[in-house]
Design an enzyme around this catalytic site. Structure first.
Site, short mmCIF file in Angstrom:
data_model
loop_
_atom_site.label_atom_id
_atom_site.label_comp_id
_atom_site.label_asym_id
_atom_site.label_seq_id
_atom_site.Cartn_x
_atom_site.Cartn_y
_atom_site.Cartn_z
N ASP A 170 21.21 -35.15 18.64
CA ASP A 170 20.07 -34.27 18.96
C ASP A 170 20.44 -33.18 19.96
O ASP A 170 19.60 -32.36 20.31
CB ASP A 170 18.92 -35.10 19.55
CG ASP A 170 18.37 -36.10 18.54
OD1 ASP A 170 18.36 -35.75 17.34
OD2 ASP A 170 17.99 -37.21 18.94
N ASP A 193 0.86 -1.18 0.00
CA ASP A 193 0.00 0.00 0.00
C ASP A 193 0.90 1.23 0.00
O ASP A 193 2.04 1.17 0.47
CB ASP A 193 -0.88 -0.04 1.25
CG ASP A 193 -1.77 1.18 1.36
OD1 ASP A 193 -2.48 1.47 0.38
OD2 ASP A 193 -1.78 1.83 2.42
N ASP A 231 -1.96 -0.38 6.02
CA ASP A 231 -2.26 0.24 7.32
C ASP A 231 -3.75 0.53 7.50
O ASP A 231 -4.19 0.78 8.61
CB ASP A 231 -1.49 1.55 7.46
CG ASP A 231 -1.95 2.62 6.47
OD1 ASP A 231 -2.28 2.24 5.33
OD2 ASP A 231 -2.00 3.80 6.85
#
Length: 978
Positions: free
Chosen positions: A804, A413, A706
Site C-alpha cells: 500500500d 455546439d 457556451d
C-alpha cells in the site's frame, strides 16, 4: 384573450356599444391563476383601464364572481406575461395589462409592492451547502464504506493496528477528494465573478440606473448598444434595435427587433423564440440601435428561467469511474465472503474449531481489501485535475477528469466553441464574377490580407474591390477597439476587412447626413453622405436580392456603369448563390447620387469561421474512435459548411434539422442518430433529446457549449464542458469542466488525461491484488494446513506497507503515454476486474507463491526447522518479487524499454527507497532484532534477484505476444488499460 385570460362581464351579460365594457383579465403563470386585472375594452378592441366592478377568482374547477369594495391599488397584483402572450398583443394593450406608463414608468412605491409579490429578479439556487456536508459526501463511495466496515470488524477482532491503518487511509482519501473539489469550486467562483448587472429604468418619471435584480413586471427599461437584457421585455420602442440572441438560440446573426405584434398564425408553431420579433429575452445582448421595453416576466418566469428549470429537472449521471469503483467494491465484497466461506468449509472438513477458522477467514478477507486503492484513485485524479488546470481547464468534480477518457461521442455546439463567434469576411465578389479571397480570422486584422489571383488588394490597387469595401465601411456603424467589437458583428467584419485592405480611412472622407435604418421589410440599411466636394452620395447594404432590386446599373471591371438587365441580375444572383453554398452570409452593396440612381458595386461573403486548431483536434479525437457531432442553431448551409471544413461531415454522413428531430419518436431517432453528424436549427430541447438518445444506445456522451441554450444538455451529458470566456454563468454551473481559454483542442488533452488515469488505476489494481493474493495464499496455506509459517508478524507488516506504500502509490502517477490518445475508449460496461485482468493477477500471484515457497522449503530442508536465515531468505524473496512485479505493472500494454525505466521519477525513488530499507532490515542490527533477520551473502542476493525476476520476465513476455498478436491483426487502436 389568447387562451391566457378569462373575462367576467360587469353585470348584464350584454355588450354596450356606447360605453366601454368593464372586464377583469386574469393572468396566469404556467397555468396557475393568481390575480385579476380590471380593464376596459372599447369598440376598437383596445384595452383601457376601468373602474373595477367585480373581481373574478378562477380556480381549476369553477369561476366565482365576488363584489369588490377595496380599491384597485390595494387589492390588485399584476401578474407576469409569457413571451407569446405579450407578442400576440400590440404595445398599448400590453401596457394596460401590466398597468404601467411608457413615459413615466412605475412609482417606487408600486415597484416595492410588486417586488413583495414577485420577489427579486434572480434565480433561487438554494442555500450553499455547509462545508461539513460536502466533506461527509466523500464517504458515500461503496469502496470507502467497505473499508470502514473492515475497520469495524478489525476493532471487534481486536486487530487495532489494522483498524488504525484502514481508518487513516480512509481519512486521507476523503480529505484529498474534498480539498481538490473545494479548490475547483473556488476557481469557478473567480471565473464567474462579474460586476453586479445594472440597467437603465424609468422610475417616478425619471431615468435611473439600478440593479437588474430589483426589476418587477411593468418596469420600463431603456436599451442602448452594449446593454445586457435584464429580463424578458416587450419592445415598446425600436430605433434600428438589433439583439444578439446567440447565447439563447445559437444563431450568430443578430435579430432585428420591432414593436409590431406577431401575427396569430405565427404563434404556436413551436416552442422556439426566433419568430418573436417584438420580445427581448433575458441574458441576450443589444449589439446595435436603441429602444425601450416593458418588463413582462422576471427570473424563473422568463425564457431564461425555463432553461434553468429544465436544467434543474435533469440529474447529472454518475461518471464511469464512479460506476467502476462501485462495481469493484461489490466484487471485492463478494470475493471476501467467498474467502471466508472456503476457509470455513475447509476447517469444518478438517474437524477444526469453527470459531478459529471463521476468525482466520475474516482476518484474511479484511486484509485482502486494498485500502490503498482509494488513496491511489484520489491522488491520481487530483494530479489529473492539477495537470488540467495547467492546461487552462477547471474540473469541478475529480471523477469527471477520467470520464473524457471513455467518451465515445462528443456533441459540440458551434457558436463560440468550434468557432470564435466573430463574424469574418471571407470573399469579395464583383458583379462580373471576380472573387478576391480574405485571410485572417476574427476581429483582429493582424496576419490578414485581401488577395486576388495571388496579388494583394491594398487601397485602390484593384478599384473593383475597393469600391465594394468603400461602400461597406461608409454604410457602417461598428467600431473595433483593441480587437473588441462595438456594434453589429456583420458590420464589424467589414471594418476588419477595410483594415486588411488599408481602406479604413475612407469613412472619414464622407460626412453622414442621414441614416435609413434596417427594417425587416426592406432588409437593407442606407446612408446619405456628402463627399469632400460636397456632393451627395448614397450607400446601401443588405440582402443581395433586395439591394439588387434598388439598382438600375452595376459597376463593371473597366470602371464603367452598365445597365442591370435581366441577364446581369441572374448572373449576379448566381454568384451570390455560389457563395451561399459555401456557408457564407452574402451582403449586397450599392452606391449612387440618389436612391433612384443606385449602382450595384458587388457583394461580400462572410461567416463565423472555425477556431484555429479545432479541425486538428477533431481529427485526433476521431482517429481515437470518438464520434464528433455538430449541433447548432444556424441554417443548414452554414452548418454543413462548418462541418465539412472541420472534418465532421463527410459524404457518407447525414444532417437533421431541429424540426425533423421534433417529428421523430425517441426510438426513430435512436435508429438514425449514429449516421447523423450535423444537427442544424437545434434548440435546447433538441440538444437534450439528442444526448438522451445517444445515452440510451450505450454511448458515453460529452457535450460542449457556451450558451444558455446548452445548459440542460450539459448537465444531462456524462460530462459537460463549458467555455470559460464566452460561456454564460448558467452554462458553467451545469458543466463538469470549464475550458478557461475556450479552446476546443484542450479536449484532446483532457481525453489523454482521462485514459491515462484509468490506465494507472488498473495498473495499481493489478499490482496490489497480485501481491495481496500471493501474501494471503502463503499465510492461508500455512494456517489451514498447519505448515510452518514462512513469515513472522513484523515481516508481514512490512510487506503490507510495500503493498500500500510508495512503490504502489507511484504507479498512480505514471506519465501519460504519447500514443494513448489513439486508443479506443474503454468499454464502460465492463467491470474493472475483467476476466483477463483476474487471469493476469492470478498468474503473477502463482509465480510469486511458487517461487517464495520454493526458496522457503529449499532453505528449511537442510535442518527441517525454521531459522532466522530461512525467514530472511523467504522474506527478501517476497519483497524482491514485489519490486519486479511493480516494474512490470507500470504498463499493461508496453514493454519496459518502450516506456523508459526513468520516465516515472516517483517510481524510481520509491523502489530505490524500498530496496535500501530492505537492506537495512537485513544488515542493520537494530532492525535485525525487530524483524528477526540475519545478514545474507552477495551470492544469496544474486540468487534471489535472479529467481524473483521470473515474474517480470513472464509479464513482459505476455506483453510481447499481445503486441505481436495485435500487429498481425492490424489493430492500431487498442483498448486502454486492459
Amino acid at each position: 384573450m389568447n387562451g391566457s385570460t378569462a373575462v367576467a362581464n360587469g353585470g348584464s351579460g350584454k355588450h354596450d356599444k356606447e360605453a366601454p365594457q368593464a372586464t377583469a383579465a386574469i393572468f396566469r403563470v404556467q397555468g396557475n391563476t393568481v390575480a385579476t386585472v380590471p380593464v376596459a375594452v372599447n369598440n376598437s378592441g383596445v384595452h383601457q383601464p376601468s373602474t373595477p366592478l367585480v373581481k373574478a377568482e378562477v380556480s381549476t374547477n369553477h369561476i366565482s364572481i365576488i363584489n369588490r369594495k377595496k380599491s384597485l391599488k390595494d387589492d390588485i397584483m399584476i401578474e407576469t406575461l409569457t413571451s407569446e402572450q405579450a407578442a400576440s398583443h400590440e404595445v398599448v394593450p400590453c401596457t394596460h395589462q401590466l398597468r404601467t406608463n411608457l413615459e413615466e414608468g412605475l412609482t417606487t412605491a408600486e415597484a416595492t409592492r410588486r417586488r413583495q409579490y414577485h420577489g427579486y429578479n434572480e434565480f433561487d439556487v438554494g442555500e450553499e451547502e455547509p462545508i461539513y456536508k460536502k466533506y461527509l459526501e466523500q464517504f458515500q463511495n461503496p469502496l470507502i464504506l467497505l473499508l470502514l466496515a473492515s475497520a469495524f470488524v478489525s476493532i471487534v477482532m481486536k486487530q487495532y493496528d489494522d483498524a488504525i491503518s484502514i481508518t487513516v487511509a480512509v481519512v486521507i482519501v476523503v480529505t484529498v477528494g474534498f480539498v481538490q473539489e473545494y479548490r475547483s469550486e473556488k476557481t469557478l467562483e473567480q471565473l464567474t465573478k462579474l460586476v453586479p448587472p445594472t440597467c437603465h429604468v424609468l422610475r417616478d418619471g425619471k431615468e435611473a440606473m439600478m440593479l437588474a435584480r430589483e426589476l418587477v413586471p411593468g418596469d420600463v427599461v431603456l436599451l442602448n448598444t452594449g446593454d445586457r437584457i435584464p429580463s424578458d421585455l416587450r419592445i415598446a420602442e425600436s430605433f434600428s434595435l438589433q439583439i444578439d440572441e446567440s447565447s439563447l438560440t445559437g444563431e450568430t446573426e443578430p435579430k432585428h427587433k420591432e414593436t409590431r405584434a406577431v401575427p396569430q398564425a405565427t404563434l404556436g408553431t413551436g416552442s422556439d423564440v426566433e419568430h418573436l420579433t417584438c420580445i427581448a429575452f433575458m441574458g441576450t445582448l443589444v449589439c446595435a440601435g436603441r429602444g425601450r421595453g416593458i418588463v413582462i416576466s422576471t427570473a424563473a418566469n422568463s425564457q431564461f428561467g425555463e432553461v434553468v428549470k429544465m436544467m434543474m429537472g435533469e440529474e447529472s449521471p454518475k461518471t464511469p469511474l464512479q460506476k467502476s469503483m462501485d462495481d469493484l467494491g461489490k466484487q471485492l465484497s463478494i470475493y471476501s465472503f467467498g474467502v471466508i466461506a472456503v476457509i470455513f468449509l475447509i476447517g469444518m472438513f478438517q474437524g477444526r474449531n469453527v470459531v478459529d477458522m471463521f476468525t482466520i477467514g475474516v482476518s484474511l478477507a479484511v486484509a485482502a481489501i486494498p485500502e490503498g486503492l482509494p488513496i491511489v484513485v484520489a491522488v491520481t485524479l487530483a494530479i489529473g485535475v492539477m495537470r488540467m488546470a495547467k492546461r487552462r481547464a477547471v474540473v469541478k468534480k475529480m471523477p469527471a477528469v477520467e470520464t473524457l477518457g471513455c467518451v465515445t461521442v462528443i456533441c459540440s455546439d458551434k457558436t463560440g466553441t468550434l468557432t470564435k463567434n466573430e463574424m469574418t469576411a471571407q470573399s469579395i465578389a464583383t458583379p462580373e464574377g471576380k472573387v478576391a479571397e480574405v485571410t485572417g480570422i476574427g476581429y483582429s486584422a493582424d496576419g490578414g490580407a485581401v488577395q486576388y489571383q495571388g496579388e494583394l488588394v491594398q487601397q485602390w490597387t484593384h478599384p473593383e474591390f475597393a469600391r465594394i469595401i468603400e461602400a461597406g465601411i461608409v454604410c457602417n456603424n461598428a467600431l473595433i477597439e483593441q480587437d473588441k467589437l462595438i456594434g453589429q458583428p456583420t458590420e464589424g467584419a467589414i471594418v476588419v476587412l477595410a483594415k486588411k485592405a488599408q481602406l479604413e480611412g475612407v469613412r472619414g472622407q464622407y460626412k453622414r447626413l442621414r441614416e435609413m435604418p434596417f427594417s425587416s421589410d426592406t432588409k437593407w440599411m442606407g446612408v446619405q453622405c456628402a463627399d469632400a466636394q460636397g456632393q451627395t452620395v448614397y450607400f446601401i447594404k443588405g440582402a443581395l436580392d433586395r439591394v439588387l432590386d434598388q439598382c438600375g446599373t452595376y459597376y463593371s471591371a473597366d470602371n464603367q456603369r452598365k445597365p442591370c438587365d435581366q441577364y446581369s441580375r441572374q448572373h449576379i444572383l448566381e454568384i451570390g448563390k455560389e457563395l451561399g453554398l459555401k456557408g457564407l452570409r452574402v451582403l449586397g452593396l450599392a452606391r449612387g447620387e440618389s436612391m433612384q440612381s443606385l449602382m450595384f458595386v458587388g457583394m461580400i461573403g462572410m461567416m463565423d469561421p472555425p477556431r484555429p486548431g479545432a479541425a486538428d483536434a477533431i481529427s485526433i479525437v476521431k482517429a481515437s474512435g470518438v464520434d464528433v457531432k455538430l449541433i447548432t442553431g444556424d441554417a443548414m448551409e452554414t452548418a454543413q459548411s462548418i462541418g465539412q471544413s472541420l472534418g465532421i461531415l463527410s459524404s457518407s454522413d447525414s444532417c437533421l434539422s431541429g424540426q425533423q428531430v421534433d417529428q421523430m419518436t425517441d426510438q426513430d431517432l435512436e435508429l438514425v442518430i449514429r449516421q447523423v453528424t450535423v444537427f442544424y436549427r437545434a434548440s435546447p430541447r433538441h440538444k437534450l433529446k439528442i444526448v438522451k438518445a445517444l445515452q440510451s444506445l450505450g454511448e458515453v456522451v460529452a457535450m460542449t457549449g457556451d450558451g444558455v441554450n446548452d445548459a440542460v444538455a450539459l448537465k444531462k451529458a456524462d460530462i459537460g464542458v463549458a467555455m470559460g470566456i464566452c460561456g454564460t454563468d448558467v452554462c458553467k454551473e451545469a458543466a463538469d469542466m470549464i475550458l478557461c481559454d475556450d479552446d476546443f483542442s484542450t479536449m484532446t488533452a483532457a481525453i489523454e488525461e482521462g485514459k491515462a488515469i484509468y490506465h494507472n488505476i488498473t495498473n495499481f489494481v493489478r499490482f496490489q491484488l497480485s501481491t495481496s493474493v500471493a501474501a494471503l495464499s502463503l499465510i492461508a496455506a500455512s494456517t489451514m494446513f498447519k505448515f510452518d509459517n514462512p513469515l513472522n508478524a513484523m515481516q508481514i507488516l512490512w510487506i503490507n506497507i510495500i503493498m500500500d506504500g510508495p512503490p504502489a502509490q507511484s504507479l498512480g502517477v505514471e506519465p501519460v503515454d504519447d500514443d494513448i490518445i489513439r486508443q479506443r475508449p474503454r468499454n464502460t460496461k465492463q467491470p474493472m476486474l475483467t476476466g483477463r485482468l483476474i487471469g493476469d493477477i492470478l498468474a503473477s500471484a502463482a509465480i510469486i507463491v511458487v517461487g517464495t515457497l520454493s526458496v522457503f522449503y529449499k532453505e528449511m530442508s537442510a535442518d527441517n526447522k525454521v531459522t532466522p536465515r530461512d525467514t530472511t531468505m523467504t522474506f527478501t524473496c517476497f519483497v524482491l518479487f514485489d519490486m519486479w512485479n511493480a516494474l512490470s505493472c507500470r504498463s499493461s500494454r508496453k514493454m519496459i524499454w518502450q516506456i523508459g525505466i526513468r520516465r516515472n521519477r516517483m517510481f524510481c525513488i520509491a523502489v530505490s527507497a524500498s530496496l535500501i530499507c530492505q537492506l537495512l532490515v537485513i544488515y542493520w542490527s537494530p532492525l535485525q532484532h525487530i524483524f528477526q533477520t540475519e545478514a545474507l551473502s552477495l551470492f544469496d542476493l544474486i540468487f534471489l534477484t535472479t529467481i524473483t525476476s521470473t515474474v517480470f520476465i513472464f509479464n513482459e513476455t505476455r506483453k510481447y505476444f499481445n503486441l505481436r498478436s495485435k500487429s498481425l491483426n492490424h489493430d492500431p487502436l487498442s483498448v486502454s488499460g486492459i
